[in-house]
Design a protein around this motif. Sequence first.
Motif, PDB file in Angstrom:
ATOM      1  N   ASP A  58       0.538  -1.270   0.067  1.00  0.00           N
ATOM      2  CA  ASP A  58       0.130   0.416  -0.010  1.00  0.00           C
ATOM      3  C   ASP A  58       0.521   1.596   0.185  1.00  0.00           C
ATOM      4  OD1 ASP A  58      -2.296   1.367   0.150  1.00  0.00           O
ATOM      5  OD2 ASP A  58      -2.703   0.965   2.422  1.00  0.00           O
ATOM      6  N   VAL A  98       1.858   5.655  10.668  1.00  0.00           N
ATOM      7  CA  VAL A  98       0.817   4.854  10.772  1.00  0.00           C
ATOM      8  C   VAL A  98       1.511   3.341  12.184  1.00  0.00           C
ATOM      9  CG1 VAL A  98      -0.196   2.745   9.173  1.00  0.00           C
ATOM     10  CG2 VAL A  98       1.472   4.806   8.166  1.00  0.00           C
ATOM     11  N   HIS A 101      -2.386  -0.016  11.556  1.00  0.00           N
ATOM     12  CA  HIS A 101      -1.807  -1.665  11.159  1.00  0.00           C
ATOM     13  C   HIS A 101      -0.570  -1.172  11.513  1.00  0.00           C
ATOM     14  CE1 HIS A 101      -3.532   0.715   8.521  1.00  0.00           C
ATOM     15  NE2 HIS A 101      -2.686   0.908   7.762  1.00  0.00           N
ATOM     16  N   PHE A 142     -10.643  -2.071   1.285  1.00  0.00           N
ATOM     17  CA  PHE A 142      -9.954  -2.395  -0.109  1.00  0.00           C
ATOM     18  C   PHE A 142     -11.092  -3.398  -0.172  1.00  0.00           C
ATOM     19  CE2 PHE A 142      -5.660  -0.642   0.832  1.00  0.00           C
ATOM     20  CZ  PHE A 142      -5.567   0.763   1.335  1.00  0.00           C
ATOM     21  N   PHE A 161      -7.359  -2.909   6.434  1.00  0.00           N
ATOM     22  CA  PHE A 161      -7.128  -2.515   4.845  1.00  0.00           C
ATOM     23  C   PHE A 161      -6.465  -4.068   4.198  1.00  0.00           C
ATOM     24  CE2 PHE A 161      -7.367   1.449   7.399  1.00  0.00           C
ATOM     25  CZ  PHE A 161      -7.851   2.510   6.481  1.00  0.00           C
ATOM     26  N   GLN A 165      -2.063  -5.772   5.736  1.00  0.00           N
ATOM     27  CA  GLN A 165      -2.160  -4.554   6.941  1.00  0.00           C
ATOM     28  C   GLN A 165      -2.710  -5.104   8.346  1.00  0.00           C
ATOM     29  OE1 GLN A 165      -3.378  -1.864   4.256  1.00  0.00           O
ATOM     30  NE2 GLN A 165      -2.252  -1.018   4.242  1.00  0.00           N
ATOM     31  N   ARG A 195       1.934  13.628  10.583  1.00  0.00           N
ATOM     32  CA  ARG A 195       0.247  12.972  10.362  1.00  0.00           C
ATOM     33  C   ARG A 195      -0.127  11.229  10.923  1.00  0.00           C
ATOM     34  NH1 ARG A 195      -2.109   9.896   6.715  1.00  0.00           N
ATOM     35  NH2 ARG A 195      -3.001  10.280   5.730  1.00  0.00           N
ATOM     36  N   ASP A 197      -1.807   8.667  10.229  1.00  0.00           N
ATOM     37  CA  ASP A 197      -2.955   8.430   9.551  1.00  0.00           C
ATOM     38  C   ASP A 197      -4.799   6.939  10.434  1.00  0.00           C
ATOM     39  OD1 ASP A 197      -3.329   6.927   7.013  1.00  0.00           O
ATOM     40  OD2 ASP A 197      -3.215   4.802   7.954  1.00  0.00           O
ATOM     41  N   VAL A 198      -5.657   7.444   9.468  1.00  0.00           N
ATOM     42  CA  VAL A 198      -6.824   6.726   9.996  1.00  0.00           C
ATOM     43  C   VAL A 198      -6.921   6.512  11.801  1.00  0.00           C
ATOM     44  CG1 VAL A 198      -6.898   5.964   8.090  1.00  0.00           C
ATOM     45  CG2 VAL A 198      -6.356   4.703   9.374  1.00  0.00           C
ATOM     46  N   GLU A 248      -5.458  12.365  10.538  1.00  0.00           N
ATOM     47  CA  GLU A 248      -6.942  11.728   9.744  1.00  0.00           C
ATOM     48  C   GLU A 248      -8.003  11.179  10.130  1.00  0.00           C
ATOM     49  OE1 GLU A 248      -6.754   9.073   5.461  1.00  0.00           O
ATOM     50  OE2 GLU A 248      -5.969   7.997   7.427  1.00  0.00           O
ATOM     51  N   HIS A 322      -3.517  12.144  -1.607  1.00  0.00           N
ATOM     52  CA  HIS A 322      -2.841  10.786  -2.728  1.00  0.00           C
ATOM     53  C   HIS A 322      -4.272   9.948  -2.293  1.00  0.00           C
ATOM     54  CE1 HIS A 322      -2.289  10.348   1.511  1.00  0.00           C
ATOM     55  NE2 HIS A 322      -1.991   8.581   1.519  1.00  0.00           N
ATOM     56  N   ASP A 323      -4.776  10.398  -1.996  1.00  0.00           N
ATOM     57  CA  ASP A 323      -6.223   9.164  -2.147  1.00  0.00           C
ATOM     58  C   ASP A 323      -7.735  10.442  -2.524  1.00  0.00           C
ATOM     59  OD1 ASP A 323      -4.350   7.479  -0.390  1.00  0.00           O
ATOM     60  OD2 ASP A 323      -5.718   8.114   1.257  1.00  0.00           O
ATOM     61  N   ARG A 408      -7.182   6.420  -6.863  1.00  0.00           N
ATOM     62  CA  ARG A 408      -6.186   7.335  -5.832  1.00  0.00           C
ATOM     63  C   ARG A 408      -4.860   7.249  -7.051  1.00  0.00           C
ATOM     64  NH1 ARG A 408      -5.285   4.163  -0.392  1.00  0.00           N
ATOM     65  NH2 ARG A 408      -4.369   2.682  -1.325  1.00  0.00           N
ATOM     66  N   ARG A 412      -2.004  10.018  -7.909  1.00  0.00           N
ATOM     67  CA  ARG A 412      -0.459   9.148  -7.939  1.00  0.00           C
ATOM     68  C   ARG A 412       1.091   9.275  -9.145  1.00  0.00           C
ATOM     69  NH1 ARG A 412      -1.563   4.783  -3.805  1.00  0.00           N
ATOM     70  NH2 ARG A 412      -2.828   6.282  -2.223  1.00  0.00           N
TER      71      ARG A 412
HETATM   72  C1  GLC Z   1      -5.216   6.196   4.729  1.00  0.00           C
HETATM   73  C2  GLC Z   1      -4.083   6.415   3.727  1.00  0.00           C
HETATM   74  C3  GLC Z   1      -3.868   5.708   3.005  1.00  0.00           C
HETATM   75  C4  GLC Z   1      -3.766   4.583   2.990  1.00  0.00           C
HETATM   76  C5  GLC Z   1      -4.952   3.843   4.489  1.00  0.00           C
HETATM   77  C6  GLC Z   1      -4.402   3.001   4.920  1.00  0.00           C
HETATM   78  O1  GLC Z   1      -6.188   6.292   4.339  1.00  0.00           O
HETATM   79  O2  GLC Z   1      -4.090   7.896   3.869  1.00  0.00           O
HETATM   80  O3  GLC Z   1      -3.192   6.143   1.474  1.00  0.00           O
HETATM   81  O4  GLC Z   1      -4.531   3.249   2.213  1.00  0.00           O
HETATM   82  O5  GLC Z   1      -4.780   4.582   5.129  1.00  0.00           O
HETATM   83  O6  GLC Z   1      -2.828   3.359   5.892  1.00  0.00           O
END
Ligand code: GLC
Length: 550
Positions: A58, A98, A101, A142, A161, A165, A195, A197-198, A248, A322-323, A408, A412
């Motif tokens: 990913d 991140v 996960h 996903f 995800f 992950q 930042r 992530d989720v 996020e 990027h998403d 996405r 990219r």
């Molecule tokens: C967030 C990221 C994305 C990624 C997902 C899982 O949404 O911006 O790109 O795939 O988290 O980590």
Amino acid sequence: MADFKKSVVYQIYPKSFYDSNGDGLGDLKGITRKLDYIRSLGADYIWMTPFFVSPQKDNGYDVEDYYNIDPRYGTMEDFEELSREADRRGIRLMLDMVFNHTSDRNQWFRKALAGDPEYKDFYIFRKGKGPGIPPTNWESKFGGSAWEYVEAFDEYYLHLFDVSQPDLNWENPRVRAEVQKVLRFWMDKGVKGFRFDVVNLISKASFEDDFEGDGRRFYTDGPRVHEYLRELNEATFGTDSEIITVGEMSSTTLENCFGYAGEDSHELSMVFSFHHLKVDFMGNEKWVMVPFDFQKLKNILYTWQTEMANHRAWNAVFWCNHDQPRVVSRFGNEGKYWKESAKMLATVIHCLRGTPYIYQGEELGMTNAHFTSIDQYRDVESLNHFRILQEKGLTEENAYQILQIHSRDNSRTPMQWTDGPEAGFTGGTPWIQVNENHDRINAEAELADEDSIFHYYRRLIELRKTYDVIAYGDLEPLDIHHPSVMAYKRNWQQEKLLVVCNFYGKELTWQAGEDVAEYSCILGNYPQQQRDGGSIRLRPYECMVLYRKG
Ligand code: GLC
């Protein structure tokens, strides 16, 4: 203290930014080489998406080792050089963490799979409901089930995800301690921004079937998430007032964001929320083709703007990352009014109350990829859904149409530096195809043209630094139900800002509801504004920023 209200963040997707060694992948040295470009734009921070060691299922959001740089992107020395060079130019780095996960290749997960009970408890393993039936019916973001069976344990692990992950178990204090350790490591390297992530998915409420949705209501904004964030804040970045943080927040609520990003809540500096970017979805379903709902877009932006302000909480404001597909293709006009609409959309965001984020290439008006063959796609989510859409009975042609809008990968494709081979991104073969329109849309051409989208973004950033009303003012929506105009006012002490934007290609006259003769125009995307008393003439996609003091 970093005044994040006056700051602008520039987001880099390292893989697609600039390739310094000709292997087709962007890298850290490439970012260092382009620092002067970012400085000329005026951004204060660079947020880089993850460049840690990762199998790249990913694109780095599957972290194998949080303490090392993926050799594809360079070395720790390259990072340190980037950090030094950025610092010299007054630019700070924001790292992408991140922690919901890891990758399944992370040593914690490997140990878990090897049966080490200590590490098994780093993840979320559960018994199925019966032979072949996962613990819950939740869907992965996903596509497919959110659970993967592990025969050796006769148990499933949770992956919100991709299957590669696995979700971390934040209930386990050891997991939280490890996360803190990672943050301290990067803080010691001088990093001044994070930042996450989720991050609103880290506390799972209960493991039950969802008969109304895909399961998100059982793990989004969960019961302990605020507690976890306060703990993290106190143990790590909260000790350094120069650090800014952004979370996020996936499918979140306003009420939760008052806490996540409240002035006094000691969680994060600000939040990304995404409701305003779901106005071309059907409910939560992204893989559809529907025109965007302008009224809904305004309603959502205004609700978030005013409610967050009422609760003294802070938004990150943005269209692109990027998403997300490219905004000029999405809410603007790629054709005849490409330049006008890109500038208008930039104006909407940069004059809002919140910290603006610019995603690489947005400042050039880069467009969607327009890929026509599945071989051109790289993104795991797009590849999965291309298959799923056809399984649902859509024709291949329809599936392509949907991908062309929502994939996405649209954002990219490599950064367009020049009109030369591979847009000047690489001397080799890029990992994903360059957009054909780089002969027309590229940084070199835009830097040389005072009227370009690039220079317009530069001016917007300057305005934020010059006029306190942009950074600190409150926001008053105007003429909310107008079918094609978005207009709002900002007020701060003696200063007033009036922002008027035509979202469509038809000329019209808009009534401001007050005489605007006293205002001066500090920015616009057409020469010579046409106004008379309270009437403002708006050409296709025209926008203007009017200002008065006193
Ligand atoms: C967030 C990221 C994305 C990624 C997902 C899982 O949404 O911006 O790109 O795939 O988290 O980590």
